[in-house]
Each structure stands twice: as C-alpha cells, then as structure tokens.
Design a protein around this motif. Structure first.
Motif, PDB file in Angstrom:
ATOM      1  N   LEU A 257     -24.438 -12.937   2.870  1.00  0.00           N
ATOM      2  CA  LEU A 257     -23.456 -13.927   2.384  1.00  0.00           C
ATOM      3  C   LEU A 257     -21.888 -13.535   2.321  1.00  0.00           C
ATOM      4  O   LEU A 257     -21.120 -14.479   2.754  1.00  0.00           O
ATOM      5  CB  LEU A 257     -23.677 -14.387   0.821  1.00  0.00           C
ATOM      6  CG  LEU A 257     -22.818 -15.350   0.074  1.00  0.00           C
ATOM      7  CD1 LEU A 257     -23.152 -16.635   0.620  1.00  0.00           C
ATOM      8  CD2 LEU A 257     -23.478 -15.265  -1.328  1.00  0.00           C
ATOM      9  N   ALA A 258     -21.735 -12.226   2.623  1.00  0.00           N
ATOM     10  CA  ALA A 258     -20.408 -11.910   2.543  1.00  0.00           C
ATOM     11  C   ALA A 258     -19.791 -12.049   4.024  1.00  0.00           C
ATOM     12  O   ALA A 258     -18.629 -12.058   4.380  1.00  0.00           O
ATOM     13  CB  ALA A 258     -20.247 -10.245   2.425  1.00  0.00           C
ATOM     14  N   ASP A 259     -20.729 -12.132   5.159  1.00  0.00           N
ATOM     15  CA  ASP A 259     -20.345 -12.693   6.340  1.00  0.00           C
ATOM     16  C   ASP A 259     -19.340 -13.711   6.336  1.00  0.00           C
ATOM     17  O   ASP A 259     -18.574 -14.037   7.338  1.00  0.00           O
ATOM     18  CB  ASP A 259     -21.799 -12.685   7.198  1.00  0.00           C
ATOM     19  CG  ASP A 259     -22.386 -11.403   7.642  1.00  0.00           C
ATOM     20  OD1 ASP A 259     -21.638 -10.304   7.479  1.00  0.00           O
ATOM     21  OD2 ASP A 259     -23.638 -11.396   7.855  1.00  0.00           O
ATOM     22  N   LEU A 260     -19.560 -14.493   5.634  1.00  0.00           N
ATOM     23  CA  LEU A 260     -19.315 -16.119   5.335  1.00  0.00           C
ATOM     24  C   LEU A 260     -17.613 -15.926   4.963  1.00  0.00           C
ATOM     25  O   LEU A 260     -16.983 -16.903   5.064  1.00  0.00           O
ATOM     26  CB  LEU A 260     -19.925 -16.965   4.523  1.00  0.00           C
ATOM     27  CG  LEU A 260     -21.623 -17.210   4.970  1.00  0.00           C
ATOM     28  CD1 LEU A 260     -22.043 -18.349   4.091  1.00  0.00           C
ATOM     29  CD2 LEU A 260     -21.711 -17.563   6.314  1.00  0.00           C
ATOM     30  N   ASP A 261     -17.423 -14.813   4.447  1.00  0.00           N
ATOM     31  CA  ASP A 261     -16.114 -14.758   3.702  1.00  0.00           C
ATOM     32  C   ASP A 261     -14.958 -14.607   5.128  1.00  0.00           C
ATOM     33  O   ASP A 261     -13.885 -14.588   4.868  1.00  0.00           O
ATOM     34  CB  ASP A 261     -15.852 -13.433   2.976  1.00  0.00           C
ATOM     35  CG  ASP A 261     -16.498 -13.939   1.627  1.00  0.00           C
ATOM     36  OD1 ASP A 261     -16.680 -14.870   1.340  1.00  0.00           O
ATOM     37  OD2 ASP A 261     -16.923 -12.902   1.118  1.00  0.00           O
ATOM     38  N   ALA A 262     -15.556 -14.231   6.167  1.00  0.00           N
ATOM     39  CA  ALA A 262     -14.742 -13.826   7.183  1.00  0.00           C
ATOM     40  C   ALA A 262     -14.033 -15.206   7.918  1.00  0.00           C
ATOM     41  O   ALA A 262     -14.526 -16.147   7.642  1.00  0.00           O
ATOM     42  CB  ALA A 262     -15.504 -13.218   8.650  1.00  0.00           C
ATOM     43  N   SER A 263     -12.769 -15.029   8.543  1.00  0.00           N
ATOM     44  CA  SER A 263     -12.210 -16.269   9.216  1.00  0.00           C
ATOM     45  C   SER A 263     -13.392 -16.953   9.987  1.00  0.00           C
ATOM     46  O   SER A 263     -14.223 -16.496  10.617  1.00  0.00           O
ATOM     47  CB  SER A 263     -11.109 -15.998   9.938  1.00  0.00           C
ATOM     48  OG  SER A 263     -11.444 -15.399  11.122  1.00  0.00           O
ATOM     49  N   PRO A 264     -13.020 -18.269  10.006  1.00  0.00           N
ATOM     50  CA  PRO A 264     -13.882 -19.163  11.082  1.00  0.00           C
ATOM     51  C   PRO A 264     -14.027 -18.504  12.607  1.00  0.00           C
ATOM     52  O   PRO A 264     -15.053 -18.434  13.169  1.00  0.00           O
ATOM     53  CB  PRO A 264     -13.345 -20.380  11.031  1.00  0.00           C
ATOM     54  CG  PRO A 264     -12.712 -20.681   9.854  1.00  0.00           C
ATOM     55  CD  PRO A 264     -12.101 -19.244   9.534  1.00  0.00           C
TER      56      PRO A 264
END
Length: 217
Positions: free
Chosen positions: A115-122
């Motif tokens: 889930l933390a991967d989704l915090d990166a920029s697009p």
C-alpha cells in the motif's frame, strides 16, 4: 489464468464494517453486479468489501483513500493495491471480480504489492511498474492494456494515439509507464499534431502491437 465463472449459485458477502453485512446468493456475475451496485450506492462508506469465502478471495474498494485492494488468502496468500484516479472505476472492478475473481483484475491497472507504494508520485509509480516488466511479450501486452483504455488509431493508419483527448494532468502514472515501455520495445514516438490534446502520446504503428491490439479491441 482467469478462472471461469462456476455454474450454479455463488455466495458473496458485502460489508462496510458496520456489522450489517449482506450475504447474497447469485446465479451469474451480472446478478452479483446488480446486487453490489445497489449495496454500494445505498451506503456512504470509506471502505466496501466483497468477499468470496469459498475461493478465499476479496476485493476491497476504498473510495476514502482512492484505492482498490485485491486479496487472495488461498494457496499462497497475496494482496495487491491500485491507485484509483476516477470514481467510475470502482464498480467496473467489482464486475471483473465477480466474473473471474482475483485474476480477473490483472489488466485493470497498475497493481503494487505494498500500500505504501501508492504514496509515490504518479510518475514514480509508472516507472516502477514498467521496471517490473522484463520481457517483450509482457511489455506488448501491457502497452495494449493502456491503449485499450483510451487509445485510437490515427485516420492515416500510421500512428497509434494513446490517451486520446486527455489532458496532461490525467493518467500520469500510466503515461510514465507507457513511455518507458515504448523505449524498452524500441517503438518510435513522434510529436503530436498541434491540435492534439496535450496529454496524448503518439507513436508509429508496429506489427507487434497490431496483433495484440486486435485482441483488445
């Protein structure tokens, strides 16, 4: 490989975490979709869960976070997460889950194991997703998935147009992934015409993509 819908009634559990779970028995994916659509629209929740208990699989829609999660508890447990940038993506994901379970969502978007991967920029997510694709066949399939969502063939039949009529602020993660995959495949990109939307990506047609795009049309 996607599992076909088993004949006969199937049971699902719909939940939003308030203890008032709804158990449904349906004869086909469309019935399940209709039942869940009503459940989804009748409640205002940050999280909606669809559980297929016999299969050990779940789909979790999290409009409050802009995330979809898919979970498989049977065999080798695994879970993956997808960032959602449009509100109309939630119910289609449910239909794919009703049709083919966990694997039915393989081509729905950019799935990540944490889930933390989704915090990166697009853009970072897109580049990271592209880096996980290491064969030509997988890259061609992923390019076709991206094209099928919003792509066209230019009337001249010389170019593929990705993100047709989209603004540059849309589909940022998918665009970043696409540009890396095009580079990996050695496909020639071209400048978009002046009248094109600023989010469009134009590339020359390629026989390798022609066949794959036919399958996705």
């Amino acid at each position: 490989m996607a599992r076909p819908y088993a004949p006969g009634p199937k049971q699902f559990v719909f939940a939003v975490g308030d203890g008032n779970d709804q158990q449904v028995s349906v004869g086909n994916p469309q019935e399940a979709y209709v039942a869940f659509s009503a459940f989804f629209r009748d409640r205002d929740s940050a999280t909606y869960t669809i559980e297929d208990e016999p299969a050990g699989q779940s789909l979790v829609l999290m409009p409050g976070q802009g995330v979809i999660a898919r979970i498989e508890a049977a065999d080798t447990p695994r879970s993956e997460y997808l960032r959602v940038d449009r509100g109309n993506r939630y119910l289609p994901s449910a239909m794919l889950f009703f049709e083919n379970g966990y694997t039915g969502l393989d081509h729905f978007g950019q799935w990540f194991p944490d889930l933390a991967d989704l915090d990166a920029s697009p853009e970072t997510r897109g580049v990271a997703r592209a880096a996980t694709i290491t064969t030509e066949a997988a890259a061609i399939e992923e390019v076709a998935r991206i094209w099928a969502d919003s792509g066209i063939v230019d009337p001249s039949d010389q170019y593929y147009v990705f993100f047709d009529s989209h603004d540059v602020g849309d589909d940022r993660a998918e665009r970043a992934e696409l540009l890396k995959l095009i580079e990996f495949l050695g496909i020639e990109g071209v400048d978009a015409p002046a009248e094109a939307a600023d989010g469009e990506v134009w590339v020359r047609t390629d026989p390798r993509l022609d066949a794959e795009f036919e399958r996705w049309s």
